[in-house]
Design a protein around this motif. Structure first.
Motif, PDB file in Angstrom:
ATOM      1  N   VAL A  95       0.841  -1.205   0.000  1.00 30.84           N
ATOM      2  CA  VAL A  95       0.000   0.000   0.000  1.00 30.84           C
ATOM      3  C   VAL A  95       0.873   1.251   0.000  1.00 30.84           C
ATOM      4  CG1 VAL A  95      -1.671   1.323   1.358  1.00 30.84           C
ATOM      5  CG2 VAL A  95      -1.989  -1.143   1.036  1.00 30.84           C
ATOM      6  N   GLU A  96       1.901   1.289   0.832  1.00 29.17           N
ATOM      7  CA  GLU A  96       2.792   2.459   0.867  1.00 29.17           C
ATOM      8  C   GLU A  96       3.501   2.653  -0.472  1.00 29.17           C
ATOM      9  OE1 GLU A  96       5.292   3.493   4.279  1.00 29.17           O
ATOM     10  OE2 GLU A  96       4.371   1.761   5.285  1.00 29.17           O
ATOM     11  N   TYR A  97       3.964   1.553  -1.043  1.00 31.58           N
ATOM     12  CA  TYR A  97       4.659   1.590  -2.325  1.00 31.58           C
ATOM     13  C   TYR A  97       3.756   2.169  -3.401  1.00 31.58           C
ATOM     14  CZ  TYR A  97       8.223  -0.362  -5.560  1.00 31.58           C
ATOM     15  OH  TYR A  97       9.228  -0.538  -6.475  1.00 31.58           O
ATOM     16  N   LEU A  98       2.533   1.644  -3.484  1.00 32.21           N
ATOM     17  CA  LEU A  98       1.592   2.119  -4.507  1.00 32.21           C
ATOM     18  C   LEU A  98       1.153   3.558  -4.245  1.00 32.21           C
ATOM     19  CD1 LEU A  98      -0.561  -1.102  -4.956  1.00 32.21           C
ATOM     20  CD2 LEU A  98       1.261  -0.244  -6.469  1.00 32.21           C
ATOM     21  N   THR A  99       0.981   3.911  -2.985  1.00 28.96           N
ATOM     22  CA  THR A  99       0.595   5.281  -2.631  1.00 28.96           C
ATOM     23  C   THR A  99       1.693   6.269  -3.032  1.00 28.96           C
ATOM     24  OG1 THR A  99      -0.790   4.481  -0.837  1.00 28.96           O
ATOM     25  CG2 THR A  99      -0.120   6.787  -0.735  1.00 28.96           C
ATOM     26  N   PHE A 100       2.935   5.854  -2.879  1.00 28.02           N
ATOM     27  CA  PHE A 100       4.049   6.696  -3.325  1.00 28.02           C
ATOM     28  C   PHE A 100       3.870   7.034  -4.805  1.00 28.02           C
ATOM     29  CE2 PHE A 100       8.103   7.200  -5.474  1.00 28.02           C
ATOM     30  CZ  PHE A 100       8.706   8.179  -4.716  1.00 28.02           C
ATOM     31  N   PHE A 101       3.544   6.031  -5.623  1.00 22.76           N
ATOM     32  CA  PHE A 101       3.403   6.266  -7.057  1.00 22.76           C
ATOM     33  C   PHE A 101       2.104   6.981  -7.412  1.00 22.76           C
ATOM     34  CE2 PHE A 101       6.933   3.292  -7.214  1.00 22.76           C
ATOM     35  CZ  PHE A 101       7.774   4.016  -8.045  1.00 22.76           C
ATOM     36  N   GLU A 102       1.097   6.876  -6.569  1.00 24.56           N
ATOM     37  CA  GLU A 102      -0.089   7.711  -6.776  1.00 24.56           C
ATOM     38  C   GLU A 102       0.303   9.182  -6.631  1.00 24.56           C
ATOM     39  OE1 GLU A 102      -4.226   5.920  -5.858  1.00 24.56           O
ATOM     40  OE2 GLU A 102      -3.006   5.727  -4.050  1.00 24.56           O
ATOM     41  N   THR A 103       1.137   9.450  -5.650  1.00 24.92           N
ATOM     42  CA  THR A 103       1.632  10.807  -5.441  1.00 24.92           C
ATOM     43  C   THR A 103       2.454  11.275  -6.642  1.00 24.92           C
ATOM     44  OG1 THR A 103       1.675  10.411  -3.066  1.00 24.92           O
ATOM     45  CG2 THR A 103       2.978  12.272  -3.884  1.00 24.92           C
ATOM     46  N   ILE A 108       3.020  14.734 -11.503  1.00 20.75           N
ATOM     47  CA  ILE A 108       3.173  14.852 -12.956  1.00 20.75           C
ATOM     48  C   ILE A 108       1.957  15.536 -13.559  1.00 20.75           C
ATOM     49  CG2 ILE A 108       3.295  13.544 -15.121  1.00 20.75           C
ATOM     50  CD1 ILE A 108       4.977  11.457 -13.551  1.00 20.75           C
ATOM     51  N   SER A 109       0.770  15.110 -13.160  1.00 14.05           N
ATOM     52  CA  SER A 109      -0.448  15.664 -13.756  1.00 14.05           C
ATOM     53  C   SER A 109      -0.635  17.140 -13.426  1.00 14.05           C
ATOM     54  CB  SER A 109      -1.683  14.866 -13.333  1.00 14.05           C
ATOM     55  OG  SER A 109      -1.948  15.037 -11.960  1.00 14.05           O
ATOM     56  N   ARG A 110      -0.096  17.590 -12.301  1.00 13.78           N
ATOM     57  CA  ARG A 110      -0.177  19.008 -11.932  1.00 13.78           C
ATOM     58  C   ARG A 110       1.045  19.797 -12.390  1.00 13.78           C
ATOM     59  NH1 ARG A 110      -3.046  18.768  -5.984  1.00 13.78           N
ATOM     60  NH2 ARG A 110      -4.933  17.775  -6.761  1.00 13.78           N
ATOM     61  N   GLU A 111       1.888  19.140 -13.163  1.00 19.16           N
ATOM     62  CA  GLU A 111       3.081  19.739 -13.754  1.00 19.16           C
ATOM     63  C   GLU A 111       4.064  20.277 -12.726  1.00 19.16           C
ATOM     64  OE1 GLU A 111       1.848  22.494 -16.797  1.00 19.16           O
ATOM     65  OE2 GLU A 111       0.838  20.918 -17.948  1.00 19.16           O
ATOM     66  N   VAL A 112       4.103  19.612 -11.580  1.00 15.74           N
ATOM     67  CA  VAL A 112       5.111  19.952 -10.573  1.00 15.74           C
ATOM     68  C   VAL A 112       6.450  19.386 -11.011  1.00 15.74           C
ATOM     69  CG1 VAL A 112       5.807  19.594  -8.160  1.00 15.74           C
ATOM     70  CG2 VAL A 112       3.407  20.052  -8.723  1.00 15.74           C
ATOM     71  N   VAL A 113       6.404  18.219 -11.626  1.00 17.09           N
ATOM     72  CA  VAL A 113       7.609  17.568 -12.126  1.00 17.09           C
ATOM     73  C   VAL A 113       7.246  16.904 -13.463  1.00 17.09           C
ATOM     74  CG1 VAL A 113       7.240  15.372 -10.919  1.00 17.09           C
ATOM     75  CG2 VAL A 113       9.554  16.090 -11.455  1.00 17.09           C
ATOM     76  N   ALA A 114       8.211  16.843 -14.359  1.00 21.18           N
ATOM     77  CA  ALA A 114       7.971  16.271 -15.687  1.00 21.18           C
ATOM     78  C   ALA A 114       8.271  14.779 -15.691  1.00 21.18           C
ATOM     79  CB  ALA A 114       8.844  16.977 -16.717  1.00 21.18           C
ATOM     80  N   ILE A 115       7.514  14.050 -16.485  1.00 22.24           N
ATOM     81  CA  ILE A 115       7.690  12.596 -16.526  1.00 22.24           C
ATOM     82  C   ILE A 115       9.073  12.208 -17.050  1.00 22.24           C
ATOM     83  CG2 ILE A 115       6.676  12.238 -18.803  1.00 22.24           C
ATOM     84  CD1 ILE A 115       5.345   9.678 -17.517  1.00 22.24           C
ATOM     85  N   ASP A 116       9.662  13.010 -17.927  1.00 22.15           N
ATOM     86  CA  ASP A 116      10.993  12.656 -18.428  1.00 22.15           C
ATOM     87  C   ASP A 116      12.041  12.680 -17.321  1.00 22.15           C
ATOM     88  OD1 ASP A 116      10.701  15.480 -18.393  1.00 22.15           O
ATOM     89  OD2 ASP A 116      12.315  15.730 -19.839  1.00 22.15           O
ATOM     90  N   ILE A 117      11.836  13.492 -16.319  1.00 23.39           N
ATOM     91  CA  ILE A 117      12.760  13.520 -15.181  1.00 23.39           C
ATOM     92  C   ILE A 117      12.517  12.318 -14.269  1.00 23.39           C
ATOM     93  CG2 ILE A 117      13.369  14.810 -13.094  1.00 23.39           C
ATOM     94  CD1 ILE A 117      12.838  17.351 -14.753  1.00 23.39           C
ATOM     95  N   ILE A 118      11.266  11.991 -14.073  1.00 21.79           N
ATOM     96  CA  ILE A 118      10.892  10.867 -13.218  1.00 21.79           C
ATOM     97  C   ILE A 118      11.238   9.523 -13.875  1.00 21.79           C
ATOM     98  CG2 ILE A 118       8.878   9.685 -12.221  1.00 21.79           C
ATOM     99  CD1 ILE A 118       9.614  12.208 -10.741  1.00 21.79           C
ATOM    100  N   ASN A 119      11.142   9.464 -15.186  1.00 23.78           N
ATOM    101  CA  ASN A 119      11.313   8.210 -15.910  1.00 23.78           C
ATOM    102  C   ASN A 119      12.612   7.482 -15.565  1.00 23.78           C
ATOM    103  OD1 ASN A 119      10.515   6.272 -18.074  1.00 23.78           O
ATOM    104  ND2 ASN A 119      12.378   7.066 -19.005  1.00 23.78           N
ATOM    105  N   ASP A 120      13.727   8.166 -15.693  1.00 25.75           N
ATOM    106  CA  ASP A 120      15.010   7.501 -15.472  1.00 25.75           C
ATOM    107  C   ASP A 120      15.176   6.969 -14.056  1.00 25.75           C
ATOM    108  OD1 ASP A 120      15.734   7.997 -18.079  1.00 25.75           O
ATOM    109  OD2 ASP A 120      16.832   9.828 -17.606  1.00 25.75           O
TER     110      ASP A 120
END
Length: 186
Positions: A95-103, A108-120
């Protein structure tokens, strides 16, 4: 460039201001003041952009630390990598692991961070979990209504990776495992 309209507006206003000052009596002095103002404005713009990039980098480092310093997440990640079977005792970690990725999806959806940065940094960690049968059976399928953002992140990430030419994950395992996957990402 994220806001080209603002940049074009800035350049247009600069040209109008320069034209105005050139047409006045003290052309040389006003022109020098105008050029100095434009150079100063550009310097401020570049500095703000650089500050944003540094802040985003610091944010990603902190996000990584929150993942790697959480003992439950760390223990689960080890089990996932070692392909150990998960038990009911692992549920809180799942649950904690999945909740981390929900965050992560929300960021990403609120454009706080870009997916290309998170991807790697996080793609392997994410897909290791959502492609794990025990994680799917324990939480992602049985309680899927509570993990819409995980499904949305899965879809978004696959689209992103496909657009960048990644060939190692052509179809989502989660999509294959959940009949109403499309409904979950709406």
């Amino acid at each position: 460039m994220k806001h080209p309209i603002l940049f074009v507006l800035f350049i247009t206003l600069t040209v109008v201001a320069l034209t105005y000052y050139i047409l006045k009596e003290n052309i040389a002095g006003d022109f020098l003041v105008s050029i100095t103002a434009v150079v100063g404005a550009l310097a401020i713009w570049f500095e703000l952009r650089r500050s944003k990039e540094l802040a985003q980098g610091e944010f990603v480092v902190n996000l990584n630390n929150s993942f790697s310093k959480n003992d439950d997440i760390k223990a689960l990640y080890r089990k996932l990598i070692d392909r150990e079977p998960l038990t009911e005792e692992d549920r809180a970690g799942v649950v904690e692991y999945l909740t981390f990725f929900e965050t992560v999806y929300i960021l990403i959806s609120r454009e706080v961070v870009a997916i290309d940065i998170i991807n790697d940094l996080f793609a392997f960690r994410f897909f290791t979990a959502v492609n794990n049968q025990d994680v799917r059976d324990m939480e992602l399928v049985t309680d899927r209504i509570y993990y819409r953002n995980v499904y949305r992140l899965d879809s978004l990430w696959h689209k992103y990776r496909h657009s960048k030419g990644y060939t190692d994950d052509p179809v989502s395992d989660l999509e294959k495992a959940v009949p109403d996957y499309r409904k979950m990402i709406e």
